[in-house]
Design a protein around this motif. Structure first.
Motif, PDB file in Angstrom:
ATOM      1  N   ALA A  84      83.227  88.374  87.357  1.00  0.00           N
ATOM      2  CA  ALA A  84      83.325  88.722  88.809  1.00  0.00           C
ATOM      3  C   ALA A  84      82.299  89.257  89.316  1.00  0.00           C
ATOM      4  CB  ALA A  84      84.621  89.036  89.181  1.00  0.00           C
ATOM      5  N   ILE A  85      81.428  90.016  88.549  1.00  0.00           N
ATOM      6  CA  ILE A  85      80.287  90.761  89.330  1.00  0.00           C
ATOM      7  C   ILE A  85      78.940  90.741  88.291  1.00  0.00           C
ATOM      8  CG2 ILE A  85      80.884  93.049  88.021  1.00  0.00           C
ATOM      9  CD1 ILE A  85      79.712  94.167  90.915  1.00  0.00           C
ATOM     10  N   ASN A  86      77.978  90.375  88.767  1.00  0.00           N
ATOM     11  CA  ASN A  86      76.817  90.166  87.996  1.00  0.00           C
ATOM     12  C   ASN A  86      75.755  91.068  88.120  1.00  0.00           C
ATOM     13  OD1 ASN A  86      75.916  89.321  90.502  1.00  0.00           O
ATOM     14  ND2 ASN A  86      74.881  87.602  89.703  1.00  0.00           N
ATOM     15  N   ARG A  87      75.861  92.470  88.652  1.00  0.00           N
ATOM     16  CA  ARG A  87      75.285  93.588  89.030  1.00  0.00           C
ATOM     17  C   ARG A  87      75.369  94.399  87.708  1.00  0.00           C
ATOM     18  NH1 ARG A  87      73.391  90.582  92.159  1.00  0.00           N
ATOM     19  NH2 ARG A  87      73.797  90.584  94.457  1.00  0.00           N
ATOM     20  N   GLU A  88      73.981  94.852  87.254  1.00  0.00           N
ATOM     21  CA  GLU A  88      74.042  96.017  86.188  1.00  0.00           C
ATOM     22  C   GLU A  88      74.445  97.157  86.704  1.00  0.00           C
ATOM     23  OE1 GLU A  88      69.976  95.901  84.378  1.00  0.00           O
ATOM     24  OE2 GLU A  88      70.572  94.226  83.252  1.00  0.00           O
ATOM     25  N   TYR A  89      74.352  97.497  88.070  1.00  0.00           N
ATOM     26  CA  TYR A  89      74.643  98.970  88.478  1.00  0.00           C
ATOM     27  C   TYR A  89      76.276  99.133  88.227  1.00  0.00           C
ATOM     28  CZ  TYR A  89      75.726  96.506  92.830  1.00  0.00           C
ATOM     29  OH  TYR A  89      76.719  95.937  94.015  1.00  0.00           O
ATOM     30  N   ALA A  90      77.026  97.986  88.068  1.00  0.00           N
ATOM     31  CA  ALA A  90      78.556  98.360  87.764  1.00  0.00           C
ATOM     32  C   ALA A  90      78.872  98.505  86.358  1.00  0.00           C
ATOM     33  CB  ALA A  90      79.272  97.065  88.371  1.00  0.00           C
ATOM     34  N   PHE A  91      77.751  98.292  85.723  1.00  0.00           N
ATOM     35  CA  PHE A  91      77.897  98.449  84.240  1.00  0.00           C
ATOM     36  C   PHE A  91      77.176  99.673  83.731  1.00  0.00           C
ATOM     37  CE2 PHE A  91      78.457  94.101  84.868  1.00  0.00           C
ATOM     38  CZ  PHE A  91      79.884  94.031  84.538  1.00  0.00           C
ATOM     39  N   ASP A  92      77.262 100.090  82.622  1.00  0.00           N
ATOM     40  CA  ASP A  92      76.556 101.484  82.040  1.00  0.00           C
ATOM     41  C   ASP A  92      75.302 100.837  81.322  1.00  0.00           C
ATOM     42  OD1 ASP A  92      78.155 103.283  83.185  1.00  0.00           O
ATOM     43  OD2 ASP A  92      79.299 103.257  81.421  1.00  0.00           O
ATOM     44  N   PHE A  93      75.209  99.469  81.108  1.00  0.00           N
ATOM     45  CA  PHE A  93      74.034  99.008  80.223  1.00  0.00           C
ATOM     46  C   PHE A  93      73.474  97.923  80.798  1.00  0.00           C
ATOM     47  CE2 PHE A  93      77.132  96.022  78.702  1.00  0.00           C
ATOM     48  CZ  PHE A  93      78.426  96.872  78.677  1.00  0.00           C
ATOM     49  N   SER A  94      72.377  97.618  80.058  1.00  0.00           N
ATOM     50  CA  SER A  94      71.591  96.479  80.804  1.00  0.00           C
ATOM     51  C   SER A  94      72.285  95.047  80.081  1.00  0.00           C
ATOM     52  CB  SER A  94      70.108  96.359  79.775  1.00  0.00           C
ATOM     53  OG  SER A  94      69.506  95.330  80.092  1.00  0.00           O
ATOM     54  N   MET A  95      72.171  94.029  81.203  1.00  0.00           N
ATOM     55  CA  MET A  95      72.883  92.984  80.696  1.00  0.00           C
ATOM     56  C   MET A  95      72.119  92.153  79.567  1.00  0.00           C
ATOM     57  SD  MET A  95      75.329  91.311  83.217  1.00  0.00           S
ATOM     58  CE  MET A  95      75.606  91.337  84.730  1.00  0.00           C
TER      59      MET A  95
ATOM     60  N   ASP B 242      68.707  94.418  89.308  1.00  0.00           N
ATOM     61  CA  ASP B 242      69.595  94.309  90.492  1.00  0.00           C
ATOM     62  C   ASP B 242      69.191  94.103  91.669  1.00  0.00           C
ATOM     63  OD1 ASP B 242      72.050  94.627  89.056  1.00  0.00           O
ATOM     64  OD2 ASP B 242      72.075  96.696  88.947  1.00  0.00           O
TER      65      ASP B 242
ATOM     66  N   ASN C 261      79.198  83.246  87.004  1.00  0.00           N
ATOM     67  CA  ASN C 261      79.796  84.150  88.150  1.00  0.00           C
ATOM     68  C   ASN C 261      81.076  83.512  88.525  1.00  0.00           C
ATOM     69  OD1 ASN C 261      78.328  86.191  88.519  1.00  0.00           O
ATOM     70  ND2 ASN C 261      77.332  85.192  90.336  1.00  0.00           N
TER      71      ASN C 261
ATOM     72  N   ASN D 249      70.876 103.598  78.442  1.00  0.00           N
ATOM     73  CA  ASN D 249      71.732 102.272  78.211  1.00  0.00           C
ATOM     74  C   ASN D 249      72.072 102.353  76.852  1.00  0.00           C
ATOM     75  OD1 ASN D 249      71.361 102.010  80.930  1.00  0.00           O
ATOM     76  ND2 ASN D 249      69.988 100.584  80.979  1.00  0.00           N
TER      77      ASN D 249
ATOM     78  N   LYS E 123      87.592  98.387  81.293  1.00  0.00           N
ATOM     79  CA  LYS E 123      86.695  97.278  82.398  1.00  0.00           C
ATOM     80  C   LYS E 123      85.541  96.655  81.932  1.00  0.00           C
ATOM     81  CE  LYS E 123      89.173  97.902  86.271  1.00  0.00           C
ATOM     82  NZ  LYS E 123      90.419  97.927  85.360  1.00  0.00           N
TER      83      LYS E 123
ATOM     84  N   MET F 297      86.219  91.805  82.435  1.00  0.00           N
ATOM     85  CA  MET F 297      87.123  92.980  82.779  1.00  0.00           C
ATOM     86  C   MET F 297      88.485  92.828  82.318  1.00  0.00           C
ATOM     87  SD  MET F 297      85.550  94.097  86.544  1.00  0.00           S
ATOM     88  CE  MET F 297      84.955  92.755  87.089  1.00  0.00           C
TER      89      MET F 297
ATOM     90  N   LYS G 282      62.745  97.556  84.247  1.00  0.00           N
ATOM     91  CA  LYS G 282      62.242  97.069  83.246  1.00  0.00           C
ATOM     92  C   LYS G 282      61.290  95.978  83.594  1.00  0.00           C
ATOM     93  CE  LYS G 282      66.803  94.907  82.915  1.00  0.00           C
ATOM     94  NZ  LYS G 282      68.073  94.693  82.190  1.00  0.00           N
TER      95      LYS G 282
END
Lengths: 462, 120
Positions: free
Chosen positions: B83-94, A336, B104, A455, B59, B54, A295
C-alpha cells in the motif's frame, strides 16, 4: 543516576592514544630542560646543588620515558585495551609525581619554581581520571608536601636551599609558602574536576537529546506505515469490490448501476491519491533539516517505474503517453524524492488533460544536471495564477472546475522535493493549450551519508 | 491451470483479488499469515506468489517472507503487493528486496493480469 565516567572508561577513549604520545613528548622536553638547567647551574652559575642525586633522578626519568616509548610504540600501539591504558596512565603519572617531588626536594623545594608543575599534573589527572582519583592524588600530594615542610621546619630532615639569603626568616616563610601552595593545589583540583563534571553532564544531556531525536524519526516512519495500513488497506479492498461488480463477477449489471459504481470507484481512487499526497507532504514537511540518503539510480528505470504506475490511469482517461530517456543516463539522488517529483507531475499532467490529449516525459543530460520535462496538452494555467501553482493547498480555477477532489498539495510537494535535491523547477503554461514543467536536478548529490550504510544493518536482521 | 498463491492478512483483499483472478481462469490459493503461506508454498509450489508487506504482528513482515521465499525458490515469480511504495516508510532500501515486481495496492485487474502474463 548518571554514572561518573572518566575518559578512559567513556567514549573519549580513542583520543587517549594521542594523549599518551603527548605525554611522552612532553616528558622528553622535560628531560632536556632539566639536564640543561643542571649543566648551566653547575658550569656557569656555580649553584650549590645536590648534583649527584639530581643527575640520577634525571637519568631515571630518561630511562622511564625510554621504557614508556618502547612499550607504547613497539608492542602496544595498536592493541592497547582500556584497562591497560588506564594502568599505563596511572604508572606514568605516579612516576612523574615521585620524580618531580625528588627533583624539587633536592633543589630548594618551595624555592624552586618547578614545584608549580604539580598544578599541571593535577589538571592532567582530572582530565584522565575520575574525581575520586584526583581527590586522592591531591590529598596525598598536599600531605607529602606539608609533611616535608614541617619536618624541614623542625630540622628533622635536611633542606637544600637554592638561595641562602633568606637568613633567619627562611623556615617560617617556607611554611607559609607551603600552605599557599597546598591551597592552590586543592583549588585547582576542585575547579578542574567540577568543570569537567559539568562538561560531562552537558555531553550526556546532548546524547540523550540526540537519541530522542533519532527515536522520533523512527516513530514518524512507524506512524506513516500505520496510517497507510489503516487508511489505504480498506480503500484497496473497496476498490477491489467495485471492480468485482464492474467485471460482472456478481452477475449482469444494469447501466445505471455501472455508472454509479464507476463514480464510486473514481472517488475511491481520488481518496487514495489524496492520502498518498498527505503522507508525502507530512514527510517532506518534517524533513526540512534532514539530509536525505542518496544512491545512484538509472533515470530510465525510475521513469519506467513511474510510467508503469500511471499507465492504467492514462488508459482510463484516454490520454496518450510518450517517453524519451537516454539509456545510460544516471543520477545520484534520493529515490523517494525523485519518485515524488515524477509521480506527481505525471499524475497532474494526465489528470488535467482531456481525452485524446498527449502527455510526454523527456529526460536529457545538461552539463552536470539532469533535465526532465513533463509536458501536456491539458487545460493549462492562466497567467495570473501561474505564480501560485507551487503554493500549498492552491488549486487553479480550471483545476477546481475539472476535478472536485484534490488537496492542492501535489505541486507544492514537488517544489519541496526539488528544493531538497538542490534542483530547480520552471513552469510554462498557456490556458487551454497545456503546460510544461522543467525540472533540473544535479546529477550527483553527495549528502555525506553512505547509501545503505544504516540500511545494510537492518537488512541483516531479516 | 496456473495457480497463484495470495499471502495477505486482509481477507477482503484475498476475496476481491482472488475472485477476480479466478474469474480470469486462475487457480487461487491463499494464506493470511506469512508462516501459513510459506507452509502452503512448500506443500505445493504455485506458479506465482502475491505477497503483502504489512502484517498486524510486524509492519514489514512481508519483506522477511520475501527473503525466505526467494531463498527457497529463486525462480518462483514473486510480486510484492504494497500500500506504500516509499522507502522513507521503511528502514531499508527497496533494492534489497528480492521481488520481481512491486505492485501498488490497489491494482486494477488489467494491470495485474498484464504483469502476471509477463512472468508465467
Amino acid at each position: 543516576m548518571v554514572q561518573e565516567l572518566s575518559p578512559i572508561e567513556s567514549s573519549a577513549f580513542k583520543s587517549l592514544k594521542k594523549v599518551i604520545i603527548w605525554f611522552i613528548t612532553l616528558r622528553w622536553i622535560a628531560c632536556i630542560g632539566v639536564s640543561m638547567v643542571l649543566i648551566l647551574s653547575y658550569f656557569i652559575f656555580h649553584f650549590q646543588l645536590q648534583y649527584k642525586i639530581l643527575s640520577i633522578t634525571t637519568f631515571i626519568l630518561i630511562l622511564l620515558n625510554l621504557t614508556y616509548s618502547f612499550y607504547f610504540y613497539r608492542y602496544k600501539k595498536q592493541y592497547l585495551q582500556r584497562r591497560e591504558i588506564h594502568q599505563f596512565f596511572q604508572i606514568q603519572i605516579f612516576g612523574d609525581y615521585l620524580l618531580l617531588l625528588v627533583l624539587v626536594y633536592f633543589s630548594g623545594f618551595m624555592e624552586n619554581p618547578l614545584i608549580y608543575f604539580f598544578v599541571f599534573h593535577i589538571i592532567i589527572t582530572s582530565f584522565l581520571f575520575s574525581s575520586r582519583i584526583v581527590t586522592l592524588y591531591t590529598a596525598i600530594l598536599v600531605l607529602v608536601i606539608g609533611s616535608i615542610s614541617f619536618l624541614q621546619y623542625f630540622y628533622i630532615i635536611p633542606s637544600y636551599p637554592l638561595f641562602t639569603s633568606y637568613g633567619i626568616m627562611a623556615p617560617i616563610v617556607r611554611l607559609v609558602q607551603t600552605a599557599g601552595f597546598s591551597a592552590l593545589l586543592v583549588i585547582t583540583a576542585y575547579l578542574t574536576t567540577s568543570t569537567i563534571k559539568k562538561i560531562d553532564t552537558r555531553g550526556k544531556q546532548f546524547e540523550i537529546e540526540l537519541n530522542k531525536y533519532k527515536s522520533l524519526d523512527k516513530i514518524k516512519s512507524n506512524f506513516i506505515l500505520q496510517v497507510t495500513h489503516e487508511l489505504r488497506g480498506p480503500l484497496a479492498a473497496i476498490s477491489g469490490f467495485h471492480e468485482m461488480i464492474l467485471r460482472g463477477i456478481t452477475g449482469e449489471i444494469q447501466d445505471q448501476t455501472r455508472q454509479i459504481i464507476t463514480k464510486a470507484d473514481r472517488r475511491t481512487d481520488n481518496l487514495l491519491i489524496i492520502i498518498g499526497e498527505m503522507i508525502d507532504f507530512a514527510y517532506i514537511k518534517s524533513s526540512d533539516d534532514i539530509t536525505f540518503a542518496t544512491k545512484e539510480l538509472s533515470v530510465r528505470k525510475i521513469i519506467s517505474e513511474n510510467i508503469s504506475n500511471i499507465t492504467t490511469k492514462a488508459e482510463q482517461e484516454e490520454v496518450h503517453l510518450s517517453v524519451a530517456c537516454p539509456k545510460h543516463l544516471r543520477i545520484k539522488t534520493n529515490s523517494d524524492l525523485i519518485n515524488i517529483i515524477l509521480g506527481n507531475l505525471l499524475f497532474n499532467a494526465i489528470k488535467y488533460t482531456q481525452p485524446g490529449g498527449n502527455v510526454s516525459l523527456i529526460a536529457s543530460e545538461k552539463g552536470h544536471e539532469v533535465h526532465i520535462v513533463v509536458e501536456d496538452t491539458g487545460i493549462g494555467v492562466c497567467e495570473d495564477e501561474i505564480e501560485k501553482v507551487f503554493d500549498e493547498f492552491y488549486r487553479s480555477r480550471r483545476a477546481r472546475e475539472m476535478e472536485k477532489d484534490g488537496t492542492g498539495l501535489g505541486l507544492s510537494i514537488v517544489k519541496k522535493a526539488v528544493d531538497a535535491l538542490h534542483g530547480r523547477i520552471i513552469v510554462h503554461s498557456k490556458e487551454g493549450k497545456g503546460s510544461s514543467f522543467h525540472v533540473f536536478l544535479p546529477a550527483y548529490i553527495d549528502t555525506g551519508q553512505i547509501p545503505g550504510g544504516e540500511n545494510a544493518e537492518n537488512t541483516d536482521n531479516r | 491451470m496456473q495457480r497463484i498463491l495470495i499471502i495477505d492478512d486482509d481477507e477482503d483483499i484475498i476475496e476481491t483479488v482472488g475472485s477476480l483472478l479466478k474469474f480470469e481462469g486462475y487457480d487461487v490459493d491463499f494464506a493470511i499469515t506469512t508462516e501459513k503461506g510459506i507452509e502452503k508454498l512448500e506443500e505445493n509450489i504455485p506458479d506465482l506468489v502475491l505477497l503483502d508487506i504489512m502484517f498486524p504482528d510486524k509492519k514489514t513482515k512481508g519483506f522477511d517472507a520475501a527473503a525466505i521465499i526467494k531463498d527457497l525458490y529463486a525462480d518462483l515469480p514473486l510480486f510484492v503487493f504494497t500500500a506504500i511504495n516509499r522507502e522513507y516508510a521503511f528502514d531499508f532500501s527497496m533494492d534489497d528486496i528480492k521481488a520481481d515486481e512491486f505492485i501498488n495496492k490497489p491494482v486494477k485487474l488489467d494491470r495485474l493480469l498484464e504483469l502476471i502474463k509477463k512472468y508465467t
